[in-house]
Design an enzyme around this catalytic site. Structure first.
Site, PDB file in Angstrom:
ATOM      1  N   CYS A 216       0.866  -1.175   0.000  1.00  0.00           N
ATOM      2  CA  CYS A 216       0.000   0.000   0.000  1.00  0.00           C
ATOM      3  C   CYS A 216       0.901   1.222   0.000  1.00  0.00           C
ATOM      4  CB  CYS A 216      -0.911   0.012   1.227  1.00  0.00           C
ATOM      5  SG  CYS A 216      -1.904   1.520   1.362  1.00  0.00           S
ATOM      6  N   ASP A 338     -27.369 -17.527  -2.384  1.00  0.00           N
ATOM      7  CA  ASP A 338     -26.993 -16.582  -3.438  1.00  0.00           C
ATOM      8  C   ASP A 338     -25.930 -17.208  -4.333  1.00  0.00           C
ATOM      9  OD1 ASP A 338     -26.138 -14.485  -5.005  1.00  0.00           O
ATOM     10  OD2 ASP A 338     -25.926 -13.070  -3.350  1.00  0.00           O
TER      11      ASP A 338
END
Length: 414
Positions: A216, A338
């Site tokens: 990062c 789902d």
């Protein structure tokens, strides 16, 4: 081994074993869940009492828990008896039963559902915790993956104690969760599925990736240097001292070599020589039916379990490039209702080969394959799927309850 049990705990253990035996005798399962449930009703602290005095490792993550636990058990058996939940009952009821079934085992290797890690840390007081990976799973009822990583981070920070963490250096979510711990052994276990870790879990900025390395640029979170890794050439694991430990695994794919690396790292923390442990991993041929080979009507089927996008991609990496493939998809309660996650799976690697689709949600899967330009046929069940392919090897990839349906059809017990 557990300390001397109280009369109440002894009675609870007896009832646990009786309930588990009745479950097996009546064909309702191996009895791990019902046995543990009965025992914990009688003595709510039974798990804690049974774990007392043992050397415990907990193994958790979205994918690979059962296989890594089986590898770890094989490695630890080099130095003593091991209690383990080998059938994958990975919640407190299953852990309690596993410990009760092996009262003389000095060691315990316990697969732990991601959502119960904190509870098991408190009850089992493990010497080692292995954290494999985190990715989306059971979208309609499971915690969002970054939230789960935050929960792990908070839990680990609160219970640093005497526990050593063995963690996957290639998964940013795992690194962030484990980085609060004092003692971490990093394993380069890989991460084939990166869609759930595109942003930094610490600050929300975009993560840059350069091959295996990630970082990062905003907050500085980055891939730590691993002490254990899978060799780039050949089937071997490289340890902290640079030594190579050759693997002759029966289980396919790089992901299982990574699982083996984690198991060797864990076992070494218990004093097991990796050179002594590595050959034992080659004895593992099937894990709760996964990777099992079944002969039926002239077809040799290999059964692979894939529960989520990361798991399906790993399975496609394992299958041989020529044989026909049977895909089976259900959406029952334990799978999650789902099925939209199948649109995150790249099926294009199956193009050009014979593909047969079955399972409760075979129509959903057929539409997905059509979007990716993969030819297929749809059949009602695994028997019809077998009939639809020529004699010879067949790769079978199924999600959880579809996999269990197929195992039941073949009447397999392990």
């Amino acid at each position: 081994m557990s300390a001397s049990l109280t009369p109440r705990a002894k009675f609870a253990t007896t009832l646990l074993r009786t309930a588990a035996a009745l479950s097996r005798a009546t064909g309702r399962g191996d009895g791990s869940v019902i046995g543990g449930r009965v025992g914990l009703i009688v003595e709510p602290r039974l798990l804690e009492l049974l774990a007392e005095g043992r050397h415990v490792v907990l193994i958790s993550g979205t994918n690979g828990k059962t296989t890594t636990t089986r590898f770890t058990t094989a490695a630890l058996e080099a130095i003593g008896r091991v209690a383990t939940n080998s059938f994958g009952a990975n919640m407190p009821t299953g852990h309690t039963t596993a410990l009760a079934k092996a009262p003389k085992a000095e060691y315990a290797a316990l697969e732990c559902d991601e959502h119960y890690l904190g509870q098991l840390l408190d009850a089992a007081r493990p010497k080692v915790v292995a954290l494999l990976n985190l990715s989306r799973d059971q979208l309609d009822r499971a915690m969002e993956v970054t939230a789960l990583a935050a929960k792990w981070r908070q839990t680990l920070q609160a219970s640093a104690g005497q526990t050593t963490i063995v963690a996957n250096a290639d998964d940013p979510l795992i690194v962030w969760a484990a980085s609060v711990c004092q003692r971490v052994v990093w394993v380069a276990a890989g991460q084939s599925w990166t869609a759930d870790s595109a942003i930094c879990p610490n600050c929300g900025a975009h993560l840059d990736r350069f091959g295996e390395f990630w970082r990062c640029t905003n907050c500085g979170l980055n891939r730590p240097s691993p002490q254990w890794s899978v060799a780039h050439q050949g089937e071997a694991v490289v340890g902290p001292d640079g030594r190579r430990y050759d693997l002759r695994l029966q289980l396919p794919g790089r992901v299982n070599r990574a699982n083996a690396a984690t198991a060797l790292a864990v076992a070494s923390l218990f004093g097991v020589d990796p050179a002594q442990a590595a050959p034992r991993l080659s004895e593992v041929a099937s894990v709760a039916g996964r990777y099992a080979k079944v002969e039926r009507d002239g077809r040799q089927l290999r059964l692979l379990l894939a529960k989520n996008p990361a798991g399906w991609l790993e399975s496609f990496d394992m299958i041989d490039p020529v044989p026909p493939v049977v895909l089976s998809l259900n959406a029952r309660e334990v799978d999650g209702f789902d099925t939209s996650w199948i649109y995150d799976v790249d099926f294009t690697s199956l193009a050009g080969r014979k593909v047969v689709v079955t399972g409760d949600r075979r129509t959903d899967l057929a539409v997905r394959l059509e979007v990716d330009g993969v030819d297929f046929i749809v059949v009602d069940d695994i028997r019809a799927a077998i009939a639809a392919v020529p004699p010879g090897p067949v790769e079978v990839v199924a999600n959880y309850t579809a996999f269990q349906d197929i195992r039941a059809e073949f009447n397999r017990v392990n």
